[in-house]
Design a protein around this motif. Structure first.
Motif, PDB file in Angstrom:
ATOM      1  N   LEU A 222       0.829  -1.197   0.000  1.00 41.60           N
ATOM      2  CA  LEU A 222       0.000   0.000   0.000  1.00 41.60           C
ATOM      3  C   LEU A 222       0.864   1.248   0.000  1.00 41.60           C
ATOM      4  CD1 LEU A 222      -3.028   0.697   0.207  1.00 41.60           C
ATOM      5  CD2 LEU A 222      -2.632   1.035   2.623  1.00 41.60           C
ATOM      6  N   HIS A 223       1.870   1.240   0.857  1.00 40.04           N
ATOM      7  CA  HIS A 223       2.679   2.447   0.987  1.00 40.04           C
ATOM      8  C   HIS A 223       3.788   2.519  -0.041  1.00 40.04           C
ATOM      9  CE1 HIS A 223       0.603   3.814   4.510  1.00 40.04           C
ATOM     10  NE2 HIS A 223       0.565   2.557   4.903  1.00 40.04           N
TER      11      HIS A 223
ATOM     12  N   ALA B  13       2.654   4.862  -2.443  1.00 36.35           N
ATOM     13  CA  ALA B  13       2.234   6.164  -1.918  1.00 36.35           C
ATOM     14  C   ALA B  13       3.252   7.240  -2.254  1.00 36.35           C
ATOM     15  CB  ALA B  13       2.047   6.092  -0.409  1.00 36.35           C
TER      16      ALA B  13
ATOM     17  N   HIS C 176      -3.359   7.976   3.100  1.00 41.55           N
ATOM     18  CA  HIS C 176      -2.611   7.706   1.879  1.00 41.55           C
ATOM     19  C   HIS C 176      -2.701   8.942   0.983  1.00 41.55           C
ATOM     20  CE1 HIS C 176      -1.351   5.754  -1.767  1.00 41.55           C
ATOM     21  NE2 HIS C 176      -1.181   4.617  -1.134  1.00 41.55           N
TER      22      HIS C 176
ATOM     23  N   TRP D 246      -5.821   5.283   5.913  1.00 41.64           N
ATOM     24  CA  TRP D 246      -4.364   5.132   5.996  1.00 41.64           C
ATOM     25  C   TRP D 246      -3.614   6.429   5.751  1.00 41.64           C
ATOM     26  CZ3 TRP D 246      -7.061   0.927   3.597  1.00 41.64           C
ATOM     27  CH2 TRP D 246      -7.032  -0.246   4.351  1.00 41.64           C
TER      28      TRP D 246
END
Lengths: 222, 249
Positions: free
Chosen positions: B12-13, B16, B93, B91
């Motif tokens: 996920l990151h 980012a 994000h 998150w």
């Protein structure tokens, strides 16, 4: 936990009672705006009886919308909102108490006044109890949904016009079933299913909206 | 900088990082744009010339190839917007927030196209430009949800505050999606029920189904291309603003 919520409820009710003008203003708007319709569309009884339920519902929607501003704004300005956020009781519960207090001083009065308005519009006898019943089930949902919009707009540059844009689309299902419940009884078809759907929407809003409102309030206090 | 991010985050990151995103987007964008430009004429030609005329509606039905994919994309874009907004909210994000804001005007345009073409189609077929039917009304609500999201997003001086407030609104608005999808099944109104996405297979002739699916693909590619373009523009704009602020200080 519950004692904190009931203390908040009593505080808000006391504040509203000390300044009755603010809550009564909603009713004044309700009656005044309604009296414009016979002037605008003509005072023929058939037309008024046909559009009466819809007009009263739309005006109830707008009256709730107008009253939303005082739900969070003053608490946000004087800092008591931050105390609510810091309180040991869960914010979601306190939010329900605030909305309940707001509804008791707005939606409940609208519902109580609605038989009178139904008479003014020449609605048939069934509407005298069907309309307040539908409003009693519908207006708490309106307050809860509107509280989300009002909380999201705390601290924004343009408040009340934007509130209408955010909140009115979410009000449409309540309006549809509210009007069709009253019309059902007026036309002798019965409106029980619509009333049950209104009750279902109220329960769903009661279960879900407090979380959205609490998230929006936490965001506003950051 | 990119390396440090990759070390401490999951998938996920990993994405980012705006710089890594820019690199991937720069590589993907020309291909998506090229595919859109190549397939759109084929799809339109197939839909407007090759596909057979309807036995009942004649050639007027051909607006389906513009109307239906736009309506699908109006719903799909709102789903993308809401998921991106939720990811950004939960998150924090940063790219998801940019993606949600970038998707909103595109979705509003798809919704407007669906409403407009539906109205033009409705005039010869139903004899009315507008009917207060369940599906038309709920799509109109969707249009206002898009406008509300954009207005709320831009109503705050602080960009991050506006993004998060609008994200909550977008998530609340998801309630409307199933209402639109099933409105024609729940309320038996003027708009026809689903003909393509059915459990017992599509109820539409393959000669019409294939150009319709091709047009849906063209719309989707167009959406990806414009989304990437808008996200890149937003990120570049932010970088310029940061540079200006650094210079001014």
């Amino acid at each position: 936990m519950l004692s904190a919520a009931s203390a908040l409820l009593r505080r808000d009710l006391r504040l509203a009672l000390r300044r009755p003008g603010e809550s009564l203003l909603g009713i004044v708007f309700f009656v005044l705006a309604l009296s414009l319709f016979p002037l605008g569309v003509g005072a023929s009884p058939e037309i008024l009886a046909r559009i009466g339920a819809g007009v009263i519902w739309v005006l109830a929607l707008l009256a709730v919308l107008l009253g939303l501003e005082r739900l969070w704004q003053s608490d946000h300005e004087d800092g008591s909102l931050e105390l609510l956020l810091l309180a040991a009781a869960p914010l979601e519960l306190l939010v329900v108490a605030k909305c309940l207090a707001h509804w008791l001083t707005s939606g409940l009065i609208l519902a109580a006044a609605s038989p009178l308005l139904a008479l003014l519009m020449g609605l048939p006898g069934e509407a005298l109890w069907a309309l307040p019943a539908a409003l009693l089930l519908g207006t708490p949902t309106l307050t809860l949904l509107g509280a989300i919009g009002a909380a999201l707009l705390l601290g924004s540059r343009r408040g009340s016009v934007l509130a209408a844009l955010l909140v009115l689309p979410l009000y449409i299902p309540v309006l549809i079933f509210g009007v069709s419940a009253v019309d059902g009884y007026v036309m002798g078809l019965g409106g029980r299913p619509q009333l049950l759907i209104l009750a279902a929407m109220l329960l769903a809003a009661l279960a879900l909206a407090p979380f959205a409102i609490a998230a929006a309030l936490r965001l506003a206090a950051e | 900088m990119a390396r440090a991010d990759a070390a401490d985050g999951g998938a996920l990151h990993r994405y980012a990082n705006p710089l890594r995103f820019q690199r991937i987007a720069d590589a993907v964008y020309p291909w998506v744009l090229g595919a859109t430009a190549a397939l759109a004429p084929i799809g339109l030609w197939w839909a407007l010339v090759v596909a057979p005329a309807d036995y009942q509606q004649g050639d007027a039905y051909r607006i389906i190839f513009v109307h239906v994919p736009a309506a699908w994309m109006a719903l799909f874009t709102y789903l993308v917007l809401a998921v991106a907004a939720a990811v950004g909210l939960i998150w924090r994000h940063p790219l998801a927030e940019v993606a949600a804001r970038a998707a909103a005007p595109i979705g509003a345009c798809f919704t407007a196209i669906a409403l407009l073409t539906g109205s033009i189609w409705g005039k010869p077929m139903w004899g009315t430009w507008w009917e207060w039917d369940a599906r038309l009304t709920s799509v109109l609500i969707l249009f206002f949800l898009y406008l509300g999201y954009i207005a709320l997003h831009d109503a705050f001086d602080d960009v991050a505050r506006g993004a998060r407030a609008a994200a909550i609104l977008a998530i609340v608005g998801v309630v409307n999606l199933p209402i639109i999808k099933f409105s024609v099944d729940w309320w038996n109104t003027l708009h026809q029920p689903a003909t393509v996405m059915r459990l017992d297979g599509p109820r539409i002739d393959p000669a019409m189904l294939w150009p319709l699916l091709l047009m849906a693909l063209v719309y989707k590619l167009y959406f990806v291309a414009v989304l990437l373009l808008r996200m890149r523009a937003e990120l570049t704009g932010r970088r310029i603003a940061n540079l200006r602020a650094a210079q001014g200080a």
